[in-house]
Design a protein around this motif. Structure first.
Motif, PDB file in Angstrom:
ATOM      1  N   LEU A 180       0.833  -1.206   0.000  1.00  0.00           N
ATOM      2  CA  LEU A 180       0.000   0.000   0.000  1.00  0.00           C
ATOM      3  C   LEU A 180       0.867   1.256   0.000  1.00  0.00           C
ATOM      4  O   LEU A 180       0.655   2.167  -0.811  1.00  0.00           O
ATOM      5  CB  LEU A 180      -0.912  -0.010   1.225  1.00  0.00           C
ATOM      6  N   LEU A 181       1.831   1.322   0.907  1.00  0.00           N
ATOM      7  CA  LEU A 181       2.654   2.522   1.031  1.00  0.00           C
ATOM      8  C   LEU A 181       3.555   2.705  -0.189  1.00  0.00           C
ATOM      9  O   LEU A 181       3.800   3.836  -0.624  1.00  0.00           O
ATOM     10  CB  LEU A 181       3.470   2.466   2.317  1.00  0.00           C
ATOM     11  N   ARG A 182       4.031   1.613  -0.753  1.00  0.00           N
ATOM     12  CA  ARG A 182       4.848   1.705  -1.955  1.00  0.00           C
ATOM     13  C   ARG A 182       4.020   2.279  -3.110  1.00  0.00           C
ATOM     14  O   ARG A 182       4.472   3.184  -3.822  1.00  0.00           O
ATOM     15  CB  ARG A 182       5.387   0.322  -2.323  1.00  0.00           C
ATOM     16  N   ARG A 183       2.801   1.759  -3.276  1.00  0.00           N
ATOM     17  CA  ARG A 183       1.955   2.247  -4.362  1.00  0.00           C
ATOM     18  C   ARG A 183       1.518   3.688  -4.129  1.00  0.00           C
ATOM     19  O   ARG A 183       1.453   4.489  -5.058  1.00  0.00           O
ATOM     20  CB  ARG A 183       0.736   1.347  -4.516  1.00  0.00           C
ATOM     21  N   ALA A 184       1.198   4.005  -2.880  1.00  0.00           N
ATOM     22  CA  ALA A 184       0.801   5.380  -2.564  1.00  0.00           C
ATOM     23  C   ALA A 184       1.927   6.349  -2.891  1.00  0.00           C
ATOM     24  O   ALA A 184       1.701   7.415  -3.490  1.00  0.00           O
ATOM     25  CB  ALA A 184       0.418   5.481  -1.091  1.00  0.00           C
TER      26      ALA A 184
END
Length: 293
Positions: A54-58
């Protein structure tokens, strides 16, 4: 052309006042990146499995130019499974909190039609409510939006995600029906103190691909209501079905319809592919630098 009565029409506003005194400026078209916390969203590559993913994509979306991150824990694809509020919150709330911690200046939208989920998501750090049902699936949603004091994305839909594909018959003019729907919902929102609103015509929600293309062609007719318009066209059936493709092969088609949406006045593109949408907006504005809403 239909004219909205003055007492139910909002003043033209292309800025959204968010928590913490931050302002989302839609005078220039912006991009909303989709982060699905569901195992069954229609486009498989949009599904987020774990917090690190999630944080990588965000981060990738923000670096690519996303102004807003839209997080959802309930799949609204046609025929999607109806999950409990508890399951939706289990998926959504930790994700909202994690994104808020990692990216404190990001604008976070939550894709939910449930008032209790919306309230807890805003408490966890969300800025904007994105309600596909326009308050029709939870009577507490519009009062809750007013109480929370956050911007509200008002979408047009009939039925539920489980039934909407059976509700695509419109007796009169499609766009006129949407204008009347938005007029009445805006009057209701005003009663609850909600003044920062984005209109979403609901491409693919109780609308056939052909109806979606008519709506895209006539998108400027919704400007009579004086509010910014969100276009959620990314990899939808109105893009891939006429081309005989699948969602994973519909990027080029998505770029094409997003271009048309911006030319027709859309101020927020809700997309899976942020970099391509950002480039689309830039090229349209390079060609038409004085493009009006």
């Amino acid at each position: 052309m239909f004219q909205a009565p003055q007492d139910t029409c909002f003043s033209p506003r292309l800025t959204l006042r968010c928590p913490g005194g931050r302002v989302l400026d839609l005078r220039r078209p912006q991009v909303m990146g989709i982060l699905n916390l569901t195992p069954d969203s229609f486009y498989q590559d949009s599904r987020v499995a774990a917090e690190d993913d999630l944080l990588r994509r965000a981060e990738q979306m923000l670096q690519a130019g996303a102004a807003v991150l839209d997080l959802g824990g309930y799949s609204t694809r046609p025929g999607a499974e109806d999950i409990s509020p508890e399951e939706e919150k289990r998926r959504l709330l930790p994700a909202v909190a994690a994104v808020r911690r990692a990216f404190p200046e990001a604008f976070i939208s939550v894709d939910t039609f449930r008032a209790e989920v919306a309230a807890e998501a805003v408490a966890a750090g969300a800025d904007i409510l994105n309600d596909v049902s326009g308050g029709q699936l939870d009577a507490d949603m519009l009062p809750t939006a007013g109480r929370l004091g956050v911007p509200y994305i008002l979408m047009h839909m009939r039925g539920t995600p489980q039934t909407m594909t059976q509700l695509t018959q419109y007796e009169g003019d499609l766009v006129l029906e949407l204008v009347r729907y938005f007029r009445d919902k805006l009057a209701e929102l005003r009663q609850h103190g909600v003044t920062d609103v984005v209109l979403d015509p609901g491409f693919g929600f109780a609308k056939t691909p052909a109806q979606g293309h008519e709506l895209l062609r006539r998108l400027r007719e919704l400007h009579v209501l004086g509010l910014p318009i969100l276009a959620g066209l990314s990899r939808k059936s109105m893009v891939y079905k006429p081309l005989g493709l699948t969602p994973d092969a519909a990027l080029a088609g998505t770029v094409s319809v997003n271009t048309l949406a911006v030319l027709n006045g859309a101020r927020l593109l809700r997309v899976h592919d942020v970099a391509e949408a950002t480039q689309t907006i830039q090229l349209v504005l390079n060609t038409f630098p004085n493009l009006s809403p």
